[in-house]
Design a protein around this motif. Sequence first.
Motif, short mmCIF file in Angstrom:
data_model
loop_
_atom_site.label_atom_id
_atom_site.label_comp_id
_atom_site.label_asym_id
_atom_site.label_seq_id
_atom_site.Cartn_x
_atom_site.Cartn_y
_atom_site.Cartn_z
N PRO A 1 1.24 9.61 -5.76
CA PRO A 1 2.58 10.05 -6.17
C PRO A 1 3.65 9.82 -5.09
CG PRO A 1 0.96 11.65 -6.86
CD PRO A 1 0.24 10.68 -5.96
N ALA A 2 3.27 9.89 -3.82
CA ALA A 2 4.24 9.63 -2.75
C ALA A 2 4.61 8.14 -2.72
CB ALA A 2 3.69 10.06 -1.40
N PHE A 3 3.64 7.26 -2.95
CA PHE A 3 3.96 5.83 -3.02
C PHE A 3 4.86 5.52 -4.22
CE2 PHE A 3 -0.03 4.92 -0.48
CZ PHE A 3 0.64 4.45 0.62
N ILE A 4 4.58 6.16 -5.34
CA ILE A 4 5.41 5.95 -6.52
C ILE A 4 6.83 6.46 -6.25
CG2 ILE A 4 5.74 6.61 -8.95
CD1 ILE A 4 2.62 6.55 -9.17
N ALA B 1 -1.34 5.11 -14.80
CA ALA B 1 -0.28 5.05 -15.82
C ALA B 1 1.11 5.25 -15.23
CB ALA B 1 -0.55 6.07 -16.91
N GLU B 2 1.24 6.17 -14.31
CA GLU B 2 2.57 6.42 -13.74
C GLU B 2 3.06 5.20 -12.95
OE1 GLU B 2 4.96 9.79 -11.13
OE2 GLU B 2 2.82 10.05 -11.48
N ALA B 3 2.16 4.59 -12.21
CA ALA B 3 2.53 3.38 -11.45
C ALA B 3 2.88 2.23 -12.39
CB ALA B 3 1.39 2.98 -10.51
N ALA C 1 4.07 2.51 -15.42
CA ALA C 1 5.36 2.82 -16.04
C ALA C 1 6.50 2.50 -15.07
CB ALA C 1 5.41 4.28 -16.47
N MET C 2 6.33 2.86 -13.81
CA MET C 2 7.37 2.58 -12.81
C MET C 2 7.51 1.07 -12.60
SD MET C 2 9.62 4.28 -11.07
CE MET C 2 8.94 5.92 -11.19
N LEU C 3 6.39 0.35 -12.61
CA LEU C 3 6.44 -1.11 -12.51
C LEU C 3 7.16 -1.69 -13.71
CD1 LEU C 3 5.71 -3.78 -11.14
CD2 LEU C 3 3.49 -3.67 -12.34
N GLY C 4 6.87 -1.18 -14.89
CA GLY C 4 7.55 -1.64 -16.09
C GLY C 4 9.05 -1.42 -16.01
N LEU C 5 9.45 -0.26 -15.52
CA LEU C 5 10.87 0.04 -15.34
C LEU C 5 11.49 -0.95 -14.36
CD1 LEU C 5 13.43 1.80 -15.61
CD2 LEU C 5 12.48 3.24 -13.78
N CYS C 6 10.82 -1.17 -13.26
CA CYS C 6 11.31 -2.08 -12.23
C CYS C 6 11.47 -3.50 -12.79
CB CYS C 6 10.34 -2.08 -11.06
SG CYS C 6 10.89 -3.04 -9.65
N LEU C 7 10.47 -3.97 -13.51
CA LEU C 7 10.55 -5.30 -14.11
C LEU C 7 11.65 -5.38 -15.15
CD1 LEU C 7 6.71 -5.94 -14.46
CD2 LEU C 7 8.27 -7.07 -12.85
N TYR C 8 11.80 -4.34 -15.93
CA TYR C 8 12.86 -4.27 -16.94
C TYR C 8 14.23 -4.39 -16.27
CZ TYR C 8 15.98 -2.20 -20.42
OH TYR C 8 17.03 -1.96 -21.29
N LEU C 9 14.42 -3.66 -15.19
CA LEU C 9 15.71 -3.66 -14.50
C LEU C 9 16.00 -4.99 -13.80
CD1 LEU C 9 15.67 -0.04 -13.07
CD2 LEU C 9 17.07 -0.92 -14.97
N GLN D 1 -0.15 9.61 -24.77
CA GLN D 1 0.59 10.86 -25.03
C GLN D 1 1.07 11.50 -23.73
OE1 GLN D 1 1.39 11.88 -28.09
NE2 GLN D 1 0.39 10.01 -28.80
N SER D 2 1.43 10.69 -22.75
CA SER D 2 1.87 11.21 -21.45
C SER D 2 3.35 10.91 -21.24
CB SER D 2 1.05 10.57 -20.33
OG SER D 2 1.34 9.18 -20.27
N LYS D 3 3.90 11.42 -20.16
CA LYS D 3 5.29 11.10 -19.81
C LYS D 3 5.43 9.61 -19.52
CE LYS D 3 6.50 15.61 -17.97
NZ LYS D 3 7.00 16.37 -16.81
N SER D 4 4.42 9.02 -18.93
CA SER D 4 4.44 7.58 -18.67
C SER D 4 4.49 6.81 -19.98
CB SER D 4 3.20 7.17 -17.87
OG SER D 4 3.18 7.82 -16.63
N SER D 5 3.76 7.27 -20.97
CA SER D 5 3.78 6.63 -22.29
C SER D 5 5.14 6.79 -22.95
CB SER D 5 2.69 7.23 -23.18
OG SER D 5 1.42 6.96 -22.64
N ASP D 6 5.74 7.96 -22.78
CA ASP D 6 7.08 8.19 -23.33
C ASP D 6 8.09 7.21 -22.73
OD1 ASP D 6 6.05 10.30 -24.81
OD2 ASP D 6 6.81 11.85 -23.45
#
Length: 123
Positions: A42-45, A76-78, A80-88, A106-111
């Motif tokens: 979580p600290a790396f994320i 999953a969290e990583a 999702a963050m990678l997906g956000l980064c690539l999207y941006l 069904q997680s926040k990452s999935s949302d």
Amino acid sequence: MLTDSQIVRLLDIANAACHKGLVLDARTIYDGVLAVRPGHIPAFIGQALSHIVIGEYARAEEIIRSQVLAENPDDAEAKAMLGLCLYLTDKKDEAREVLQTLADGQSKSSDLARSLLDQMEQA
């Protein structure tokens, strides 16, 4: 030594600092957590988030890929963050590929993944 709940609280504070533009303060906290808990995902994320919020997408992607996904490819969290980064960074095809692996969960990452995929569909 810090307890698990103290670590969670510190990361919450650092994440809030990122959202308020206090990136250097947030990074100090992430670095501190990593000093007492080397490899703490979580600290790396959070570090990656601190780069995303100021447009340093390449550095964020590097952190996620090398510090988290290299050893934990299903985090999953990583992802999702990678997906956000690539999207941006307008790497929509890569983002879609990463995010689709999370969309059925069904997680926040999935949302987040579903939300970003919806935005890509509408664009």
